[in-house]
Design a protein around this motif. Structure first.
Motif, PDB file in Angstrom:
ATOM      1  N   LYS A   1      14.113  -6.460  -3.422  1.00 53.15           N
ATOM      2  CA  LYS A   1      13.639  -7.754  -3.931  1.00 53.15           C
ATOM      3  C   LYS A   1      13.206  -8.663  -2.786  1.00 53.15           C
ATOM      4  O   LYS A   1      12.174  -9.343  -2.874  1.00 53.15           O
ATOM      5  CB  LYS A   1      14.731  -8.425  -4.762  1.00 53.15           C
ATOM      6  CG  LYS A   1      14.263  -9.739  -5.377  1.00 53.15           C
ATOM      7  CD  LYS A   1      15.295 -10.349  -6.306  1.00 53.15           C
ATOM      8  CE  LYS A   1      14.769 -11.662  -6.905  1.00 53.15           C
ATOM      9  NZ  LYS A   1      15.752 -12.286  -7.819  1.00 53.15           N
ATOM     10  N   ARG A   2      13.985  -8.670  -1.694  1.00 57.22           N
ATOM     11  CA  ARG A   2      13.602  -9.508  -0.545  1.00 57.22           C
ATOM     12  C   ARG A   2      12.251  -9.071   0.012  1.00 57.22           C
ATOM     13  O   ARG A   2      11.427  -9.907   0.403  1.00 57.22           O
ATOM     14  CB  ARG A   2      14.678  -9.428   0.537  1.00 57.22           C
ATOM     15  CG  ARG A   2      15.925 -10.235   0.231  1.00 57.22           C
ATOM     16  CD  ARG A   2      16.756 -10.458   1.479  1.00 57.22           C
ATOM     17  NE  ARG A   2      17.275  -9.211   2.012  1.00 57.22           N
ATOM     18  CZ  ARG A   2      18.425  -8.662   1.655  1.00 57.22           C
ATOM     19  NH1 ARG A   2      19.186  -9.250   0.746  1.00 57.22           N
ATOM     20  NH2 ARG A   2      18.840  -7.535   2.202  1.00 57.22           N
ATOM     21  N   ILE A   3      12.014  -7.755   0.046  1.00 54.22           N
ATOM     22  CA  ILE A   3      10.742  -7.248   0.560  1.00 54.22           C
ATOM     23  C   ILE A   3       9.592  -7.694  -0.332  1.00 54.22           C
ATOM     24  O   ILE A   3       8.544  -8.150   0.145  1.00 54.22           O
ATOM     25  CB  ILE A   3      10.788  -5.708   0.662  1.00 54.22           C
ATOM     26  CG1 ILE A   3      11.760  -5.284   1.761  1.00 54.22           C
ATOM     27  CG2 ILE A   3       9.408  -5.136   0.918  1.00 54.22           C
ATOM     28  CD1 ILE A   3      12.049  -3.804   1.775  1.00 54.22           C
ATOM     29  N   ILE A   4       9.768  -7.557  -1.639  1.00 51.76           N
ATOM     30  CA  ILE A   4       8.719  -7.963  -2.580  1.00 51.76           C
ATOM     31  C   ILE A   4       8.411  -9.447  -2.425  1.00 51.76           C
ATOM     32  O   ILE A   4       7.250  -9.863  -2.340  1.00 51.76           O
ATOM     33  CB  ILE A   4       9.138  -7.645  -4.029  1.00 51.76           C
ATOM     34  CG1 ILE A   4       9.242  -6.130  -4.223  1.00 51.76           C
ATOM     35  CG2 ILE A   4       8.124  -8.228  -5.020  1.00 51.76           C
ATOM     36  CD1 ILE A   4       9.853  -5.751  -5.560  1.00 51.76           C
ATOM     37  N   MET A   5       9.466 -10.273  -2.387  1.00 42.54           N
ATOM     38  CA  MET A   5       9.275 -11.721  -2.324  1.00 42.54           C
ATOM     39  C   MET A   5       8.642 -12.132  -1.001  1.00 42.54           C
ATOM     40  O   MET A   5       7.794 -13.039  -0.962  1.00 42.54           O
ATOM     41  CB  MET A   5      10.608 -12.434  -2.529  1.00 42.54           C
ATOM     42  CG  MET A   5      11.246 -12.186  -3.890  1.00 42.54           C
ATOM     43  SD  MET A   5      10.123 -12.502  -5.291  1.00 42.54           S
ATOM     44  CE  MET A   5       9.760 -14.238  -5.041  1.00 42.54           C
ATOM     45  N   ALA A   6       9.038 -11.493   0.095  1.00 39.03           N
ATOM     46  CA  ALA A   6       8.446 -11.836   1.399  1.00 39.03           C
ATOM     47  C   ALA A   6       6.958 -11.513   1.414  1.00 39.03           C
ATOM     48  O   ALA A   6       6.141 -12.295   1.925  1.00 39.03           O
ATOM     49  CB  ALA A   6       9.164 -11.074   2.511  1.00 39.03           C
ATOM     50  N   THR A   7       6.581 -10.357   0.860  1.00 39.86           N
ATOM     51  CA  THR A   7       5.162  -9.978   0.815  1.00 39.86           C
ATOM     52  C   THR A   7       4.390 -10.904  -0.124  1.00 39.86           C
ATOM     53  O   THR A   7       3.267 -11.332   0.192  1.00 39.86           O
ATOM     54  CB  THR A   7       5.016  -8.522   0.337  1.00 39.86           C
ATOM     55  OG1 THR A   7       5.843  -7.678   1.131  1.00 39.86           O
ATOM     56  CG2 THR A   7       3.581  -8.054   0.452  1.00 39.86           C
ATOM     57  N   ALA A   8       4.986 -11.223  -1.273  1.00 40.74           N
ATOM     58  CA  ALA A   8       4.321 -12.109  -2.238  1.00 40.74           C
ATOM     59  C   ALA A   8       4.152 -13.511  -1.663  1.00 40.74           C
ATOM     60  O   ALA A   8       3.090 -14.138  -1.812  1.00 40.74           O
ATOM     61  CB  ALA A   8       5.125 -12.158  -3.535  1.00 40.74           C
TER      62      ALA A   8
ATOM     63  N   LYS B   1      14.867  -3.134 -10.756  1.00 45.37           N
ATOM     64  CA  LYS B   1      15.832  -2.374 -11.555  1.00 45.37           C
ATOM     65  C   LYS B   1      15.238  -1.054 -12.034  1.00 45.37           C
ATOM     66  O   LYS B   1      15.947  -0.034 -12.123  1.00 45.37           O
ATOM     67  CB  LYS B   1      16.274  -3.218 -12.749  1.00 45.37           C
ATOM     68  CG  LYS B   1      17.340  -2.570 -13.612  1.00 45.37           C
ATOM     69  CD  LYS B   1      17.743  -3.487 -14.761  1.00 45.37           C
ATOM     70  CE  LYS B   1      18.794  -2.816 -15.647  1.00 45.37           C
ATOM     71  NZ  LYS B   1      19.181  -3.697 -16.769  1.00 45.37           N
ATOM     72  N   SER B   2      13.952  -1.044 -12.313  1.00 50.01           N
ATOM     73  CA  SER B   2      13.327   0.150 -12.879  1.00 50.01           C
ATOM     74  C   SER B   2      13.237   1.306 -11.888  1.00 50.01           C
ATOM     75  O   SER B   2      13.097   2.462 -12.299  1.00 50.01           O
ATOM     76  CB  SER B   2      11.926  -0.178 -13.401  1.00 50.01           C
ATOM     77  OG  SER B   2      11.063  -0.506 -12.323  1.00 50.01           O
ATOM     78  N   ILE B   3      13.306   1.025 -10.582  1.00 47.80           N
ATOM     79  CA  ILE B   3      13.237   2.112  -9.595  1.00 47.80           C
ATOM     80  C   ILE B   3      14.474   2.176  -8.729  1.00 47.80           C
ATOM     81  O   ILE B   3      14.523   2.964  -7.777  1.00 47.80           O
ATOM     82  CB  ILE B   3      11.991   1.971  -8.689  1.00 47.80           C
ATOM     83  CG1 ILE B   3      12.106   0.726  -7.811  1.00 47.80           C
ATOM     84  CG2 ILE B   3      10.714   1.974  -9.474  1.00 47.80           C
ATOM     85  CD1 ILE B   3      11.324   0.829  -6.537  1.00 47.80           C
ATOM     86  N   ALA B   4      15.484   1.370  -8.999  1.00 50.20           N
ATOM     87  CA  ALA B   4      16.701   1.367  -8.194  1.00 50.20           C
ATOM     88  C   ALA B   4      17.322   2.762  -8.175  1.00 50.20           C
ATOM     89  O   ALA B   4      17.451   3.411  -9.209  1.00 50.20           O
ATOM     90  CB  ALA B   4      17.695   0.344  -8.741  1.00 50.20           C
ATOM     91  N   GLY B   5      17.701   3.226  -6.988  1.00 50.67           N
ATOM     92  CA  GLY B   5      18.305   4.535  -6.849  1.00 50.67           C
ATOM     93  C   GLY B   5      17.324   5.680  -6.831  1.00 50.67           C
ATOM     94  O   GLY B   5      17.731   6.835  -6.687  1.00 50.67           O
ATOM     95  N   GLU B   6      16.043   5.415  -6.955  1.00 43.90           N
ATOM     96  CA  GLU B   6      15.017   6.451  -6.956  1.00 43.90           C
ATOM     97  C   GLU B   6      14.482   6.594  -5.530  1.00 43.90           C
ATOM     98  O   GLU B   6      13.787   5.710  -5.027  1.00 43.90           O
ATOM     99  CB  GLU B   6      13.884   6.062  -7.901  1.00 43.90           C
ATOM    100  CG  GLU B   6      12.675   6.993  -7.849  1.00 43.90           C
ATOM    101  CD  GLU B   6      13.028   8.427  -8.166  1.00 43.90           C
ATOM    102  OE1 GLU B   6      12.862   9.275  -7.272  1.00 43.90           O
ATOM    103  OE2 GLU B   6      13.510   8.679  -9.284  1.00 43.90           O
ATOM    104  N   PRO B   7      14.809   7.706  -4.810  1.00 39.89           N
ATOM    105  CA  PRO B   7      14.400   7.833  -3.406  1.00 39.89           C
ATOM    106  C   PRO B   7      12.896   7.891  -3.211  1.00 39.89           C
ATOM    107  O   PRO B   7      12.401   7.616  -2.123  1.00 39.89           O
ATOM    108  CB  PRO B   7      15.071   9.147  -2.966  1.00 39.89           C
ATOM    109  CG  PRO B   7      15.333   9.897  -4.223  1.00 39.89           C
ATOM    110  CD  PRO B   7      15.578   8.866  -5.277  1.00 39.89           C
ATOM    111  N   THR B   8      12.156   8.253  -4.265  1.00 48.17           N
ATOM    112  CA  THR B   8      10.698   8.353  -4.130  1.00 48.17           C
ATOM    113  C   THR B   8       9.994   7.223  -4.876  1.00 48.17           C
ATOM    114  O   THR B   8       8.831   7.336  -5.216  1.00 48.17           O
ATOM    115  CB  THR B   8      10.215   9.718  -4.681  1.00 48.17           C
ATOM    116  OG1 THR B   8      10.544   9.799  -6.065  1.00 48.17           O
ATOM    117  CG2 THR B   8      10.881  10.864  -3.946  1.00 48.17           C
TER     118      THR B   8
END
Length: 845
Positions: free
Chosen positions: A311-318, A335-342
């Motif tokens: 979330k911090r990465i998304i907000m910093a880029t936005a 939440k939709s990709i949490a825990g998904e390594p790819t």
């Protein structure tokens, strides 16, 4: 830009507001420390007014609370001084959020879609600062680092937008850097061509390219000197998407020479490889480079990110682009990709789609309506692909299927993988205008990428990321259907790949129904065609030997039996009657074993005969290896229902008992000894035994004058002993004189044991450790169906039999307590190097 945006007078971002507030608070505290009675707060009124206006762009409760706390602080301070405060009578409050007040988005999205971040994107590459520094430290400390992880874990972005800017900041690369950067971002199956392009002048003709290729293929160690001559300093070589080098089934002299060349680069150069983790075994099998990549600390994996970090990465880029999200939208994305390594490519693609949707609506606001239109990450990519597909004509839809089947490689036992193709290849036997039209549509959508060349037909197209393969269900259905239809062909192609990767050894040839099946696919794979030809040639030779061998083999057994009494009579002449009786008993036992060997032939078993001839007979080990059995159906001819294929026998000579190997060893220096006791250059040390204090590579020769390393032939482990077999030589280096000497050591330290298995993969690490603890070199194991039902050790030279016996005994615990069978393959026309063995074992039994 809207009128509201034009009239905006607040801070551009919350971060800018907080930075300004922090600066003012520090100055204010300094004035209070000076005990000024009525310190002047300066132009804080301007700051308060600007903060109030910033409320128009702050939508989340958390952001508004942070900004309001700054207003409340300065309200309290000014009130204590008896000063008036700008704003409402009840105290300054943030202006209400106004979507129309958001700034206009720029021309370029800060999100990369399915593409990786490049070095020029470093300003938008957030959240990997710690990993970038850790990777830079690792790279500078080691000759080779393999950045590995599953597809979509962020390897390429970390290398390009994280590692390279960090090294540039440290002064390692750049105009005045210590290292010259050589970056190969999308290699082919023959990376030598790309290196040669870097080495040669762009105007170099084809003859110069051919000579350079031949030179490096014949002398891989020379690459380091050529690169230093080209750049005038050591190099940092980056090779990303290394799996594309490893997809060729056939042996590739250029690829193997490239691997040796990388492993032999001077010690002050560094190599970084980006590789999907499901190709680590293939990397480990490359000559020289595989051993280097298998060392402790050679691998680096991008660390997974927590939901809070994402979330911090998304907000910093936005924030950097002025983009804002409605309440809950960003949280739901994470939440939709949490825990998904790819999941990173899916997230980036979805954010990029949202950015374009907002821009087309002339807004910076990612509303819930936009989020629902784009869809969650796993759905957004599918919707984008289906949108392009739906707009095509029926003819172009069929063409799309064919093009994507060409752009994706599939095998019988691993995930689908991108397979770049040139425009010319994709146009072959198709309407070129229709091909270009389809390629352009999917490229514009960011689902394909193109690398333009001077000649349009040589433009290279590639699936932008394997994430598309896994998430566009229509494409995956096409691939699964094609794989099912071609399963038999894929199985045959995999067998051909295995044969080719083992130097086309005769032990991997096929016969019977497998050969009949392979013949159905002539012309579809050059390597498979070669395997069919070689297998047919072997069958023809076998049929000729069958007609000649039976009489010779039976005569051999009878001759041995007849000769035994004379042999033992000579041994017991003039001995006591007790000794004579004992000798007769021994002779009876030998005769019984001879009969048992013939009885075994009735059952189609050759091993009893081999054992008998090995213990008492008159045959060379390599001749014993050529004995073979072919079963006959019952009732046809002789009661012995087997044919024995053999060659003429010669006088007995035991297998070479040598259990040592020789090579050149780095003994270290006075400040960094690798052996004890450390001899001096020129010492009469021949015959002395030394003990190693660290693992050291054993090489085929001394380094060259430029300190380029000879081919590695093994690794001598710590605490092992070596015996000096020649003069100790000193090589002058900046770190002091480095001592080298020819040595002799235990043969297993030069012995490579390749493990082919089927069954329980969890047992493989322990199996490899058992062998490694005994000093054997054990590359990564290969899982292959043809190992089912087998438990054998193959060796190719008589001198390797003692080592093969030791391997067979050590692995008995994986074979129900029984040593593995020994399979000598001493007469293969193209044998692997000496000290090479193969273990074939079924771990599911």
């Amino acid at each position: 830009m809207t009128d509201a945006a034009t009239d905006y007078s607040g801070f551009e971002t919350l971060q800018e507001l907080q930075d300004e507030n922090l600066k003012r608070m520090r100055a204010w505290r300094e004035k209070l420390k000076a005990r000024q009675d009525r310190p002047d707060p300066g132009d804080v009124d301007i700051f308060i007014t600007k903060t109030i206006a910033t409320g128009q762009r702050l939508w989340s409760r958390q952001e508004r609370e942070l900004a309001q706390s700054a207003l409340d602080f300065w309200t309290t301070e000014l009130t204590s001084l008896g000063r008036s405060v700008p704003g409402d009578a009840g105290g300054p409050n943030l202006a209400p959020f106004d979507e129309k007040g958001l700034p206009k988005l720029g021309e370029t999205s800060p999100f990369k879609g399915l593409r990786a971040y490049e070095e020029q994107d470093a300003a938008n590459f957030h959240g990997r600062e710690g990993a970038s520094k850790a990777l830079a430290d690792r790279v500078l400390a080691r000759p080779l680092v393999v950045v590995t992880g599953p597809s979509g874990s962020g390897k390429t972005s970390l290398i390009s937008a994280g590692l390279l800017p960090e090294l540039r900041k440290r002064g390692v690369i750049g105009d005045n850097g210590e290292l010259a950067l050589v970056h190969i971002s999308a290699p082919t199956s023959n990376p030598l061509d790309e290196v040669i392009e870097i080495l040669l002048d762009p105007a170099a003709n084809g003859e110069a390219v051919r000579k350079a290729r031949q030179q490096i293929e014949s002398e891989p160690d020379i690459l380091g000197a050529l690169l230093e001559a080209r750049f005038g300093k050591p190099v940092l070589m980056i090779i990303d998407q290394f799996e594309e080098i490893l997809t060729s089934a056939a042996p590739n002299p250029g690829r193997d020479a490239f691997a040796r060349a990388i492993a032999s680069l001077p010690a002050d150069s560094h190599v970084v490889i980006g590789l999907r983790n499901d190709y680590l075994d293939e990397l480990r099998q490359l000559p020289e480079l595989g051993l280097l990549a298998n060392q402790r600390g050679a691998r680096f994996s991008p660390p997974p990110m927590s939901p809070a970090e994402l979330k911090r990465i998304i907000m910093a880029t936005a924030d950097g682009s002025g983009l804002r999200f409605a309440d809950g939208v960003c949280d739901e994305l994470v939440k939709s990709i949490a825990g998904e390594p790819t999941g990173l490519p899916l997230l980036q693609f979805t954010l990029n789609e949202m950015w374009h949707a907002a821009r087309s609506g002339n807004t910076n606001w990612i509303s819930r309506a936009i989020a629902q239109k784009v869809g969650p990450p796993r759905e957004a990519l599918k919707r984008a692909a289906e949108r392009v597909y739906a707009e095509l004509s029926d003819e172009d839809k069929e063409l799309t299927r064919d093009l994507f089947l060409d752009l994706v490689a599939f095998s019988i036992d691993r995930e689908f993988m991108r397979q770049p193709r040139s425009r010319g290849e994709l146009r072959s036997n198709r309407n070129p205008e229709a091909v270009d039209r389809v390629l352009d549509r999917f490229t514009e959508a960011g689902l394909l990428r193109v690398e333009n060349s001077r000649a349009r037909t040589e433009d290279w197209y590639d699936v932008t990321h394997e994430t598309l393969i896994g998430n566009w269900s229509r494409l995956r259905d096409w691939l699964i259907e094609a794989r099912k239809a071609n399963r038999s062909f894929l199985r045959m192609r995999e067998i051909a790949r295995l044969w080719a990767s083992h130097d086309k050894a005769e032990g991997y040839l096929i016969s019977g129904r497998a050969l009949d099946e392979a013949r159905n696919y002539r012309g579809r794979s050059a390597t498979l065609d070669e395997l069919i030809f070689a297998s047919e040639a072997k069958e023809n030779r076998s049929r000729r030997r069958d007609r000649m061998g039976l009489a010779a083999a039976v005569s051999l057994v009878l001759a041995v039996i007849i000769a035994m009494p004379f042999y033992y009579v000579r041994q017991v002449q003039q001995e006591s009657l007790v000794a004579i009786a004992s000798a007769r008993a021994e002779l009876d036992r030998i005769k019984a074993e001879a009969r048992a060997s013939l009885d075994g032939l009735n059952q189609g078993e050759i091993e009893p005969l081999r054992k008998f001839l090995r213990d008492y007979g008159d045959a060379q080990p390599e001749e014993l290896a050529r004995l073979a059995v072919q079963r006959r159906p019952g009732g046809q001819g002789s009661d012995i229902r087997s044919q024995i294929v053999a060659t003429s026998q010669r006088s007995i000579r035991p297998a070479d008992p040598r259990a040592t190997c020789q090579g050149h060893l780095w003994l270290g220096s006075a400040d960094n000894p690798k052996v004890v006791p450390l001899p001096s250059a020129g010492d009469a040390a021949v015959g002395k035994t030394l003990t190693l204090t660290a693992n050291v590579r054993l090489r085929a020769g001394e380094p060259t004058a430029n300190y380029l390393m000879a081919r590695q032939i093994g690794v001598v482990p710590v605490d092992a002993a070596v015996t000096i077999r020649g003069p100790v030589a000193a090589r002058r280096r900046s770190t002091g004189d480095q001592l080298w000497a020819p040595v002799e050591t235990a043969r297993q330290y030069c012995t490579n044991v390749f493990v082919q298995y089927v069954g329980d993969a969890a047992r493989v690490p322990d199996l490899r450790k058992v062998l490694a603890d005994a000093g054997f070199q054990v590359p990564a194991a290969e899982q292959i169906e043809t190992a089912r039902g087998r438990s054998e050790v193959r060796y190719f030279y008589a001198a390797d039999r003692p080592m093969a016996t030791e391997v067979a005994q050590r692995l008995a615990v994986y074979n129900n307590g029984r040593p593995l069978a020994l399979s000598p393959l001493l007469d293969l026309p193209a044998r692997p190097p000496e000290s090479t063995m193969e273990v074939w074992i079924d771990l599911g039994r």
